[in-house]
Design a protein around this motif. Structure first.
Motif, mmCIF file in Angstrom:
data_model
loop_
_atom_site.group_PDB
_atom_site.id
_atom_site.type_symbol
_atom_site.label_atom_id
_atom_site.label_comp_id
_atom_site.label_asym_id
_atom_site.label_seq_id
_atom_site.Cartn_x
_atom_site.Cartn_y
_atom_site.Cartn_z
ATOM 1 N N LEU A 1 -13.565 -0.229 9.808
ATOM 2 C CA LEU A 1 -14.467 0.802 10.323
ATOM 3 C C LEU A 1 -15.470 0.336 11.186
ATOM 4 O O LEU A 1 -16.693 0.767 11.373
ATOM 5 C CB LEU A 1 -15.383 1.460 8.803
ATOM 6 N N GLY A 2 -15.073 -0.402 12.396
ATOM 7 C CA GLY A 2 -15.815 -0.862 13.290
ATOM 8 C C GLY A 2 -16.598 -2.146 13.140
ATOM 9 O O GLY A 2 -17.451 -2.371 14.019
ATOM 10 N N GLU B 1 -10.610 -5.782 -0.492
ATOM 11 C CA GLU B 1 -11.200 -4.340 0.265
ATOM 12 C C GLU B 1 -10.222 -4.133 1.482
ATOM 13 O O GLU B 1 -9.612 -5.304 1.946
ATOM 14 C CB GLU B 1 -12.557 -4.635 0.932
ATOM 15 N N SER B 2 -10.106 -2.839 1.562
ATOM 16 C CA SER B 2 -9.250 -2.554 2.974
ATOM 17 C C SER B 2 -9.834 -3.112 4.114
ATOM 18 O O SER B 2 -10.601 -3.331 4.257
ATOM 19 C CB SER B 2 -9.159 -0.918 3.085
ATOM 20 N N GLY B 3 -9.039 -3.260 4.976
ATOM 21 C CA GLY B 3 -9.393 -3.578 6.279
ATOM 22 C C GLY B 3 -8.166 -4.357 7.153
ATOM 23 O O GLY B 3 -6.958 -4.591 6.632
ATOM 24 N N GLU B 4 -8.386 -5.054 8.307
ATOM 25 C CA GLU B 4 -7.435 -5.565 9.106
ATOM 26 C C GLU B 4 -7.917 -7.096 9.075
ATOM 27 O O GLU B 4 -9.193 -7.309 9.837
ATOM 28 C CB GLU B 4 -7.430 -5.104 10.706
ATOM 29 N N TYR B 5 -7.129 -8.053 8.781
ATOM 30 C CA TYR B 5 -7.309 -9.415 8.522
ATOM 31 C C TYR B 5 -6.661 -10.283 9.692
ATOM 32 O O TYR B 5 -5.365 -10.187 9.836
ATOM 33 C CB TYR B 5 -7.241 -9.708 7.185
ATOM 34 N N ARG B 6 -7.440 -11.380 10.085
ATOM 35 C CA ARG B 6 -6.751 -12.260 10.884
ATOM 36 C C ARG B 6 -7.357 -13.738 10.559
ATOM 37 O O ARG B 6 -8.359 -13.648 9.954
ATOM 38 C CB ARG B 6 -7.308 -12.318 12.582
ATOM 39 N N CYS B 7 -6.690 -14.655 11.065
ATOM 40 C CA CYS B 7 -7.031 -16.234 10.521
ATOM 41 C C CYS B 7 -7.041 -16.983 11.629
ATOM 42 O O CYS B 7 -6.341 -16.906 12.355
ATOM 43 C CB CYS B 7 -6.242 -16.659 9.225
#
Length: 512
Positions: free
Chosen positions: A61-62, A78-84
């Motif tokens: 959500l920004g 939690e929902s979201g877009e994940y990177r490592c």
């Protein structure tokens, strides 16, 4: 379905950490959609060992949240877009997670590659059992099952891309519909590209071919097999793990369209390259040269003559031809993949003397050599004496014997002869005597023809001795034709007599 990948990292240089390959995130469980309240473990893969810390970035959500975790694993709720990110590596591709509050969800793996089995699961909240499940793909019903809640699509391909959803039926005929899920099957590797060290090689040289493609980081350890072809399916190699092929020697007839193929071990994914045109260049012949063995001015009649034609430059199949200039005669032709060829004349004659040359042609037109002059020398068979052998009815022997008998008869009539039964030795010339007046004494005569059936009165053998005028010595080593100064001084003829007198030597010169 869990998808794991291990990636190599460049070793540190000068005490500093080198830039690593892009890391890859794997999920456990493998679904990107789960129910609210469940947990998903994310693992950042990029090294053969676990890093001390891993940096995580979550966007939702920004908003972006950055976290550092010990090791390489992060637990997500939690929902979201994940990177490592590990060390100084670039950020991984994003993984989008959804924690749903819906009563029915369609679960799909984070990534599916060509050849994988696509697993879809229709899941009821609380893991309540469904009595029937229907899967819909792009508005079409794929299957209806009363036993299994999973849909399996083996060896998935781009044809399976699209929008999926499921419909579940519960006891009391309650029907639930899941969310829609867009699924895109990822390419395991792109179509290979065939490359050659040179596209216009010269005949006789080597050419290296390479079949280039690239696996994604998630599947960098997937084994592939390669194969090479020419034109309409001419196989140049067996399946090999090596993406390279060396052609040690390439010829003009090997020109054509080349391509390669790459496939997985199971053969579920196989792709071929676009054709690559290879045009082999031929070097025209030049520097044509002909020589003879032995050299042209040392050829002896009866020997073997070899005509050797060679070229200084020229590739491929070469046609060699030999010619005689003075008679316009074509002697022979040979076609071979060589810069040298030979033509043999088994027995050379005096008639073979003349001017010779050769020509070479490897499809650019014949090129001639210079002319070689061949002279033929006769064999030296002359001798200082002559031995005339008589056979029954031999005209030459008879005439020669008569001449010799007459000469000896004339000598004996003059009183200078010898007694017929005496044992004689060749006389020598005394002081003031000329050597031509000496008549040789009798020596034991040897038969010339031992296999002739003789009749009475036939000539068995004869011996002719000559003496060189002025030398005083008898000689049997020259013919009369060779020594015009020689004179016949003695001859004796043995004939076949009746049985009661066989073996006698009779001088018939007086009768003759």
């Amino acid at each position: 379905m869990l998808l794991w990948a291990s990636l190599l990292v460049l070793a540190p240089v000068s005490g500093q950490s080198a830039t690593a390959h892009k890391p890859v995130i794997s999920l456990h469980p493998p679904w990107t959609t789960v129910f609210q309240g469940e947990r998903v473990n994310l693992t950042c893969n990029g090294f053969h060992y676990s890093p001390q810390t891993t940096k995580w970035k979550c966007s939702y959500l920004g908003k972006e949240i950055v976290r550092d975790t010990p090791g390489d694993t992060l637990e997500v709720r939690e929902s979201g877009e994940y990177r490592c990110q590990i060390g100084e590596s670039t950020l991984s591709n994003p993984v989008r997670l959804v924690f749903s509050t819906e009563p029915l969800i369609l679960q799909a793996p984070y990534s599916v590659f060509e050849g994988d089995t696509l697993v879809l699961r229709c899941q009821r909240r609380g893991k309540k059992k469904l009595t029937a499940v229907k899967y819909i793909w792009n508005g079409k019903t794929l299957s209806i099952s009363n036993e299994s809640q999973d849909l399996l699509i083996p060896q998935a391909s781009s044809n399976n891309n699209g929008s999926y959803r499921c419909i579940g039926t519960e006891d009391k005929n309650y029907v639930f519909r899941s969310n829609s899920k867009m699924i895109k099957i990822q390419e395991l590797f792109p179509h290979p590209k065939l490359k050659a060290t040179v596209s216009q090689p010269t005949e006789g040289n080597s050419v290296n071919l390479s079949c280039e493609t690239q696996l994604p980081p998630e599947r960098s350890d997937t084994p592939l097999y390669f194969i090479f072809f020419r034109d309409n399916g001419v196989v140049l190699s067996d399946q090999s793990k090596s993406p390279e092929l060396q052609i040690p020697t390439i010829w003009r007839e090997n020109s054509g369209s080349y391509w390669c193929g790459a496939e997985t071990v199971s053969g579920s994914v196989h792709k071929r390259s676009l054709p690559l045109q290879i045009q082999v260049q031929r070097i025209p012949v030049s520097g044509v040269f002909m020589e003879t063995q032995p050299p042209g001015d040392q050829v002896v009649e009866g020997e073997v003559l070899v005509l050797v034609c060679s070229v200084a430059e020229g590739t491929g199949d070469t046609t060699f031809s030999w010619h005689r200039e003075d008679t316009k005669e074509s002697l022979g032709r040979k076609t071979q993949r060589s810069q040298r060829a030979e033509l043999e004349v088994p027995v050379i004659r005096e008639s073979h003397a003349g001017r010779y040359y050769c020509a070479a042609d490897n499809s650019y037109g014949p090129v001639q050599s210079g002319v070689v002059n061949v002279t033929v020398r006769g064999t030296s068979g002359n001798r200082d004496g002559v031995v005339a052998a008589g056979a029954t009815g031999g005209l030459l022997s008879t005439l020669l014997a008569m001449a010799l008998l007459f000469s000896c008869w004339h000598w004996r009539k003059s009183g200078e002869g010898f007694r017929g039964n005496e044992t004689r030795s060749p006389p020598t010339a005394g002081p003031g005597e000329s050597s031509h007046s000496i008549c040789p004494v009798q020596v034991e005569l040897q038969p010339v023809y031992g296999n002739v059936h003789l009749k009475e009165g036939d000539l068995v053998y004869s011996e002719v001795q000559t003496i060189q005028l002025g030398e005083g010595k008898a000689s049997t080593s020259r013919t009369l034709l060779e020594n015009k100064l020689a004179s016949v001084v003695y001859s004796e003829v043995k004939t076949q007599l009746p049985d009661n007198s066989a073996g006698k030597v009779i001088s018939k010169d007086e009768d003759t």
